[in-house]
Write an enzyme that holds these catalytic residues in place. Sequence first.
Site, PDB file in Angstrom:
ATOM      1  N   CYS A   1       2.070   0.154  -8.572  1.00  0.00           N
ATOM      2  CA  CYS A   1       2.944   0.657  -8.004  1.00  0.00           C
ATOM      3  C   CYS A   1       4.453   0.906  -8.710  1.00  0.00           C
ATOM      4  O   CYS A   1       5.364   1.609  -8.462  1.00  0.00           O
ATOM      5  CB  CYS A   1       3.265  -0.129  -6.533  1.00  0.00           C
ATOM      6  SG  CYS A   1       3.790  -1.560  -6.907  1.00  0.00           S
TER       7      CYS A   1
ATOM      8  N   GLY B   1       2.551   1.927   5.163  1.00  0.00           N
ATOM      9  CA  GLY B   1       3.627   1.243   5.704  1.00  0.00           C
ATOM     10  C   GLY B   1       4.458   1.540   6.784  1.00  0.00           C
ATOM     11  O   GLY B   1       5.021   0.783   7.329  1.00  0.00           O
TER      12      GLY B   1
ATOM     13  N   GLY C   1       0.729  -1.194   0.095  1.00  0.00           N
ATOM     14  CA  GLY C   1      -0.134   0.069   0.028  1.00  0.00           C
ATOM     15  C   GLY C   1       0.873   1.358  -0.213  1.00  0.00           C
ATOM     16  O   GLY C   1       2.112   1.224  -0.405  1.00  0.00           O
ATOM     17  N   SER C   2       0.216   2.214   0.665  1.00  0.00           N
ATOM     18  CA  SER C   2       1.007   3.567   0.579  1.00  0.00           C
ATOM     19  C   SER C   2       2.104   3.677   1.634  1.00  0.00           C
ATOM     20  O   SER C   2       2.043   2.763   2.463  1.00  0.00           O
ATOM     21  CB  SER C   2       0.130   4.742   0.837  1.00  0.00           C
ATOM     22  OG  SER C   2      -0.310   4.381   2.196  1.00  0.00           O
TER      23      SER C   2
ATOM     24  N   ARG D   1       2.591   5.906   3.657  1.00  0.00           N
ATOM     25  CA  ARG D   1       1.909   6.276   4.960  1.00  0.00           C
ATOM     26  C   ARG D   1       1.517   5.219   5.816  1.00  0.00           C
ATOM     27  O   ARG D   1       1.894   5.154   6.802  1.00  0.00           O
ATOM     28  CB  ARG D   1       0.704   7.158   4.668  1.00  0.00           C
ATOM     29  CG  ARG D   1       0.488   8.021   5.824  1.00  0.00           C
ATOM     30  CD  ARG D   1      -0.994   9.126   5.494  1.00  0.00           C
ATOM     31  NE  ARG D   1      -1.615   8.404   4.799  1.00  0.00           N
ATOM     32  CZ  ARG D   1      -2.942   7.860   5.282  1.00  0.00           C
ATOM     33  NH1 ARG D   1      -2.857   7.969   6.721  1.00  0.00           N
ATOM     34  NH2 ARG D   1      -3.821   7.339   4.684  1.00  0.00           N
TER      35      ARG D   1
ATOM     36  N   GLU E   1       5.675  -3.471   0.652  1.00  0.00           N
ATOM     37  CA  GLU E   1       5.877  -3.426  -0.465  1.00  0.00           C
ATOM     38  C   GLU E   1       4.939  -1.921  -0.742  1.00  0.00           C
ATOM     39  O   GLU E   1       3.756  -1.776  -0.988  1.00  0.00           O
ATOM     40  CB  GLU E   1       4.997  -4.297  -1.430  1.00  0.00           C
ATOM     41  CG  GLU E   1       5.685  -5.734  -1.398  1.00  0.00           C
ATOM     42  CD  GLU E   1       6.721  -5.700  -2.013  1.00  0.00           C
ATOM     43  OE1 GLU E   1       7.378  -4.576  -2.656  1.00  0.00           O
ATOM     44  OE2 GLU E   1       7.608  -6.762  -2.167  1.00  0.00           O
TER      45      GLU E   1
END
Length: 513
Positions: free
Chosen positions: A301, A250, A245-246, A248, A267
Site C-alpha cells: 500500500c 474500506g 485493503g482497497s 472500495r 488502512e
Amino acid sequence: MNTSDVLASLGLSDAASGPLSGVYAGKWIATPSGGRVTSHSPGDGAVLGEVAMGGADEYEACVASAEEAFQRWRTVPAPQRGELIRQCGDALREKKDALGALVTLEMGKILPEGLGEVQEMIDIADFSVGLSRQLYGLTMHSERPGHRMYEQWHPLGVMGIISAFNFPVAVWSWNAFIAAVCGDTMIWKPSPITPLCAIAVQNIVNPIMEAAGFGGVFNLCTADVNPVGETMIADRRLPLISATGSVRMGKRVGEVVGGRLGRSLLELGGNNALIIMPDANMELALSGVLFGACGTAGQRCTSTRRVILHEDIAEEFTARLLKAYKQIPIGNPMESSTLVGPVINEAAIDTMMASIETAKQQGGELLCGGERASVAGSEGGFYMQPTVMKATPDMDILQHETFAPLLYLITVKDLDEAIAVQNGVTQGLSSAIFTTHMQQAERFLSAAGSDCGIANVNIGTSGAEIGGAFGGEKDTGGGREAGSDSWKAYMRRQTCTLNYTDDLPLAQGITFG
Ligand code: UN1
C-alpha cells in the site's frame, strides 16, 4: 528450505492431501462449512494446498470463543498479557525462516521481504510487550474541592481483523499483538488468497495461548466476504473492525460499521508520490524509487506509484532510472538473485495491462516494460515487467492505484507544483521528497506540505518501521496502527471523578435547591 520442509515446519503438511481447516475458534474446527479454497504459489502456479473455509456456523463459534475468552482476558493484568505476547515473539523468532519462506511461496514477495515481514511481527511483539506496562491515562485537576479526576483505559471487547494478501502475516500482528495486550480478543478474517500463512501463524501462537488457558484470544475464520465478511462488519458484538485493503472495500466497511456506530480502523489504498529536487543525492533517490516501485512487485500500500521530477533533473534522472529498470532481475521469488517477483494472480496482470492501456489513451508514453515477463522454470507464474510511463498531471489514471509495478513519471517546475501534484489525488498514505536543501525539506513537512499520514525525507515511500503510527488520510481511511499511541483505538477511555468529601458541590458553580 524446499516447499515440503516449509509446510512441515509450520504444521501444514496435510494441506497437500486434503483440506486443512481454516477455522480456529479456541480449537480447530474439523470440517468448516464455508466451501474450499486452493492456495497457489504465484511464483510458479503450483498448488500449495487446500483449505476449508468458515461459514455462518463457524463464524458464530469464533464469536462465542472470543466472547468467552474476553470475559477472563480483560481481567488479566496487562503486563501478564504482555508476557504471553513476549512468548509469541520468541516463537516467531524460532519459526522466522519457515514462515518467511511461506510468505514468499504463497504471496510471492522475494525471500528477503518475506523474512522482513516476519521480522516486522517480531518487532511489533516486542513493542507490545513494552506497551503492556504503558497504557497510560492522564490525571486532571478537578475544579471541585476534595475531588480527584482521571482517565483510565479499559479493554474494548471482541474485534474483527480483516487483512489483505500483500502482508499476509504482519498486518495481523500489528493489530493482534497490540489489541491483545490491551485486553481485547479477536477474530481474524485473512485474505482467502493467502490462507496457509494465516493457519501457520495460528499454529505458532496457539500452543502459547492454549497453555495459558487463552486459546480464545486469537481466533481465525478464513472465509469469503459472503456470508462471513458481511456478517462480521454488521455484527454489533464486535465494537471494532480493523480492515486493510482497497478503498472500495474500506468504504463498505466504514459505511456498515458506522451505521451501527461501531469503530473502524481503516488502512486502505495509497497512491504514493516521491518528489526529486535538483539538489537531491541522485544515487539515494534512484535506490528509493527502485525499492518503492519494484519492491514487492509494486504490491505494497506504500509502493511508489508516481515520481515527481523537477524539470532541471527530469531528463537525467529518467535516463538513469530506465537504465536501472532494464537490469532489474525478474524471477522466482525464492531465488536469491531475484529482485522483482510475481504479482499475485492473473487478474493483477490484467489490471496492470488495462491501466497501461488507459494511460496510453490519456496521453501517457510507455518508457519501459509494459509486457508480461516469462521466467524460465516458472512458466505458471504471474510475472510482469516493471513498467515506467511518462505522464502529465491532468491524466485521470493518476488518480487510481494500480496494485502492480507500474510507475508514472511527472515533470514539474518547482516545489509548489510538486506538492500540489503530490497532494492532488484522493488517497493520502505515504509521501517522500529527496532533497539536501533544508528549507525544501521543511516546506514539504510543514502544514502546507504533504497531506499524507507518512512523510519522508531522503527515504522512499515504502518500508516504514513499526513504532511510528502507520496509516493515511483522505481515502486511505484515517486509521493509525503499529506504533505511537495507536493502542488507543483498541481500548475504551473512561473519565473518572471521585469525591472524597461529605459535600456534593456541582461543577460550573451551579447551586441546585
Ligand atoms: C501494506 O502494504 O499494507 O511500510 C503495509 C511498509 C510496510 C507495511 C506495508 N512496513 O511498506
